[in-house]
Design a protein around this motif. Structure first.
Motif, PDB file in Angstrom:
ATOM      1  N   ARG A  68      15.684  25.217  80.530  1.00  0.00           N
ATOM      2  CA  ARG A  68      17.147  26.379  81.338  1.00  0.00           C
ATOM      3  C   ARG A  68      16.977  26.799  80.497  1.00  0.00           C
ATOM      4  N   LEU A  69      16.803  28.609  81.399  1.00  0.00           N
ATOM      5  CA  LEU A  69      17.166  29.742  79.980  1.00  0.00           C
ATOM      6  C   LEU A  69      18.277  30.169  80.667  1.00  0.00           C
ATOM      7  N   THR A  70      19.210  30.797  79.963  1.00  0.00           N
ATOM      8  CA  THR A  70      20.105  31.182  80.826  1.00  0.00           C
ATOM      9  C   THR A  70      20.017  32.687  81.272  1.00  0.00           C
ATOM     10  N   SER A  71      21.393  32.934  81.982  1.00  0.00           N
ATOM     11  CA  SER A  71      21.383  34.916  83.231  1.00  0.00           C
ATOM     12  C   SER A  71      20.797  36.430  81.643  1.00  0.00           C
ATOM     13  N   ASP A  72      21.108  35.806  80.516  1.00  0.00           N
ATOM     14  CA  ASP A  72      21.131  36.744  80.117  1.00  0.00           C
ATOM     15  C   ASP A  72      19.321  36.551  79.154  1.00  0.00           C
ATOM     16  N   ASP A  73      18.607  35.284  79.168  1.00  0.00           N
ATOM     17  CA  ASP A  73      18.188  34.794  78.655  1.00  0.00           C
ATOM     18  C   ASP A  73      16.648  35.906  79.959  1.00  0.00           C
ATOM     19  N   VAL A  74      16.919  36.240  80.994  1.00  0.00           N
ATOM     20  CA  VAL A  74      16.601  36.000  82.494  1.00  0.00           C
ATOM     21  C   VAL A  74      16.479  37.434  82.045  1.00  0.00           C
ATOM     22  N   GLN A  75      17.576  38.138  81.692  1.00  0.00           N
ATOM     23  CA  GLN A  75      17.742  39.689  82.062  1.00  0.00           C
ATOM     24  C   GLN A  75      16.848  40.618  81.346  1.00  0.00           C
ATOM     25  N   GLN A  76      16.958  40.080  79.535  1.00  0.00           N
ATOM     26  CA  GLN A  76      16.064  40.453  78.404  1.00  0.00           C
ATOM     27  C   GLN A  76      14.622  40.191  79.338  1.00  0.00           C
ATOM     28  N   ILE A  77      13.608  38.885  79.502  1.00  0.00           N
ATOM     29  CA  ILE A  77      12.493  38.711  79.695  1.00  0.00           C
ATOM     30  C   ILE A  77      12.327  40.209  81.049  1.00  0.00           C
ATOM     31  N   LYS A  78      13.607  39.924  81.554  1.00  0.00           N
ATOM     32  CA  LYS A  78      13.073  41.584  83.614  1.00  0.00           C
ATOM     33  C   LYS A  78      13.050  42.487  82.754  1.00  0.00           C
ATOM     34  N   ALA A  79      13.508  42.721  81.285  1.00  0.00           N
ATOM     35  CA  ALA A  79      13.249  44.202  80.459  1.00  0.00           C
ATOM     36  C   ALA A  79      12.064  44.219  79.900  1.00  0.00           C
ATOM     37  N   LEU A  80      11.137  43.333  79.807  1.00  0.00           N
ATOM     38  CA  LEU A  80       9.989  43.160  79.565  1.00  0.00           C
ATOM     39  C   LEU A  80       8.525  44.394  80.512  1.00  0.00           C
ATOM     40  N   GLU A  81       9.219  43.893  81.635  1.00  0.00           N
ATOM     41  CA  GLU A  81       7.890  44.353  82.288  1.00  0.00           C
ATOM     42  C   GLU A  81       7.467  45.769  82.156  1.00  0.00           C
ATOM     43  N   ARG A  82       6.466  46.001  82.292  1.00  0.00           N
ATOM     44  CA  ARG A  82       4.963  47.213  82.569  1.00  0.00           C
ATOM     45  C   ARG A  82       4.148  47.330  82.498  1.00  0.00           C
ATOM     46  N   GLY A  83       4.208  46.885  83.998  1.00  0.00           N
ATOM     47  CA  GLY A  83       3.201  46.643  85.187  1.00  0.00           C
ATOM     48  C   GLY A  83       1.526  46.868  84.641  1.00  0.00           C
ATOM     49  N   GLU A  84       1.715  45.999  83.708  1.00  0.00           N
ATOM     50  CA  GLU A  84       0.804  45.249  82.753  1.00  0.00           C
ATOM     51  C   GLU A  84      -0.039  44.785  83.698  1.00  0.00           C
ATOM     52  N   HIS A  85      -1.754  44.854  84.519  1.00  0.00           N
ATOM     53  CA  HIS A  85      -2.268  44.182  85.005  1.00  0.00           C
ATOM     54  C   HIS A  85      -3.789  43.910  83.577  1.00  0.00           C
ATOM     55  N   LEU A  86      -2.859  42.854  83.481  1.00  0.00           N
ATOM     56  CA  LEU A  86      -4.607  42.470  82.636  1.00  0.00           C
ATOM     57  C   LEU A  86      -6.034  41.999  83.315  1.00  0.00           C
ATOM     58  N   ILE A  87      -5.887  41.984  84.501  1.00  0.00           N
ATOM     59  CA  ILE A  87      -6.736  41.774  85.135  1.00  0.00           C
ATOM     60  C   ILE A  87      -7.029  42.538  86.096  1.00  0.00           C
ATOM     61  N   ASN A  88      -7.738  43.562  86.082  1.00  0.00           N
ATOM     62  CA  ASN A  88      -7.811  44.587  86.624  1.00  0.00           C
ATOM     63  C   ASN A  88      -9.486  45.079  86.977  1.00  0.00           C
ATOM     64  N   PRO A  89      -9.968  43.950  87.715  1.00  0.00           N
ATOM     65  CA  PRO A  89     -12.122  44.473  87.553  1.00  0.00           C
ATOM     66  C   PRO A  89     -11.829  45.754  88.802  1.00  0.00           C
ATOM     67  N   SER A  90     -13.425  46.608  88.519  1.00  0.00           N
ATOM     68  CA  SER A  90     -13.898  47.512  89.333  1.00  0.00           C
ATOM     69  C   SER A  90     -13.471  46.876  90.797  1.00  0.00           C
ATOM     70  N   TYR A  91     -13.406  45.995  91.730  1.00  0.00           N
ATOM     71  CA  TYR A  91     -13.248  44.884  93.332  1.00  0.00           C
ATOM     72  C   TYR A  91     -12.133  44.925  93.148  1.00  0.00           C
ATOM     73  N   ALA A  92     -11.104  45.346  92.128  1.00  0.00           N
ATOM     74  CA  ALA A  92      -9.614  44.548  92.734  1.00  0.00           C
ATOM     75  C   ALA A  92      -9.073  45.352  93.532  1.00  0.00           C
ATOM     76  N   PRO A  93      -8.027  45.113  94.360  1.00  0.00           N
ATOM     77  CA  PRO A  93      -8.101  45.873  96.130  1.00  0.00           C
ATOM     78  C   PRO A  93      -7.076  46.880  95.153  1.00  0.00           C
ATOM     79  N   ALA A  94      -5.871  47.948  95.545  1.00  0.00           N
ATOM     80  CA  ALA A  94      -4.962  49.078  94.906  1.00  0.00           C
ATOM     81  C   ALA A  94      -3.687  48.177  95.066  1.00  0.00           C
ATOM     82  N   TRP A  95      -3.083  47.623  93.805  1.00  0.00           N
ATOM     83  CA  TRP A  95      -2.128  47.007  93.931  1.00  0.00           C
ATOM     84  C   TRP A  95      -0.971  47.237  93.936  1.00  0.00           C
ATOM     85  N   ASP A  96      -0.652  46.475  94.352  1.00  0.00           N
ATOM     86  CA  ASP A  96       0.990  46.700  95.544  1.00  0.00           C
ATOM     87  C   ASP A  96       2.240  47.020  93.673  1.00  0.00           C
ATOM     88  N   LEU A  97       3.245  47.845  94.146  1.00  0.00           N
ATOM     89  CA  LEU A  97       3.895  48.251  93.111  1.00  0.00           C
ATOM     90  C   LEU A  97       4.757  48.041  93.321  1.00  0.00           C
TER      91      LEU A  97
END
Length: 268
Positions: free
Chosen positions: A239-268
């Motif tokens: 069980r993570l704390t709300s502080d843990d969750v906020q710290q993880i939330k801040a790591l978001e950077r929109g990094e698609h590691l799976i993004n082949p040529s046939y991928a759709p136009a992703w939602d942002l």
């Protein structure tokens, strides 16, 4: 429909003895949800592990996915039957469209019709989609009807939290399955995640999986090592704390590691 177990084992990029060993160990440890796909080239090996598990078929939740070249009417159902033959089973618990076809590919109305037909024929107990954008998901719901889509499987990890898609799916009552939760291993070198893990006396993988599960996301990490599989399973009780969750939330950077040529136009 049988409920999808919240924690499962992914098999992407695993082949031969590697995948047989991974699935067998997973079963020994208590996992019952196994995810594969036609394009992984390992359905026969997953089937071998399932057949040799000593478990009754009803105890196992098995997912596979139909590949792009099999989406057309002529190939869809035969490809599913071939998958079942390889998996040594009469049905899969969940059958997914692996990727939406592009504008030049099979029309969505056609492959969704075939997906529904697979369920009607008893080849799949439940059906769903993978890598669908919100607009594509809405189109699928409009065609198949509310309550028919069991999940939308998309990439989710601390560097691609996919809030727009997750929120939309959950607003429709459609569970999200998150693949690549450990970001191809990138998370294990993350200092923020390392500090959270140290605080909880857990591994970084446990922290990330616990975070994903806490968001209500069905999570399917993969591993070939017993210790790692055991650690992944242990994440369900962390069980993570709300502080843990906020710290993880801040790591978001929109990094698609799976993004082949046939991928759709992703939602942002």
């Amino acid at each position: 429909m049988k409920q999808i177990p919240m924690l499962g084992v992914g098999t992407a990029r695993l082949e031969g003895k590697q995948v047989v060993q991974s699935v067998r160990i997973a079963f020994e440890l208590g996992f019952r949800h196994i995810d594969t796909a036609q394009i992984y080239g390992n359905e026969a090996d997953v089937g071998k592990a399932v057949a040799g598990s000593g478990l009754e078929r009803r105890e196992i939740f098995l997912t596979t996915k139909v590949w792009l070249e099999n989406l057309g009417r002529a190939r869809f159902l035969p490809s599913v039957r071939e998958s079942l033959q390889k998996l040594r089973t009469e049905y899969v618990d969940l059958l997914l469209i692996h990727w939406p076809a592009g504008e030049d590919g099979t029309p969505m109305v056609e492959y969704l019709e075939q997906l529904s037909a697979a369920k009607q024929a008893g080849l799949a107990r439940a059906i769903g989609v993978s890598n669908f954008t919100n607009a594509q998901l809405d189109q699928a719901v409009a065609q198949l009807g509310a309550g028919q889509i069991a999940t939308n499987q998309v990439e989710v990890h601390p560097y691609l939290q996919n809030d727009v898609v997750v929120d939309h799916c959950q607003s429709l009552g459609i569970p999200v399955t998150g693949y690549m939760p450990l970001a191809k291993g990138k998370v294990v070198e993350d200092k923020v995640l390392g500090q959270i893990a140290q605080k909880h006396r857990a591994s970084i993988a446990e922290v990330v999986i616990a975070w994903s599960l806490a968001r209500g996301i069905i999570t399917i990490p993969s591993s070939t090592k017993r210790a790692h599989l055991q650690s992944n399973l242990a994440a369900a009780s962390l069980r993570l704390t709300s502080d843990d969750v906020q710290q993880i939330k801040a790591l978001e950077r929109g990094e698609h590691l799976i993004n082949p040529s046939y991928a759709p136009a992703w939602d942002l």
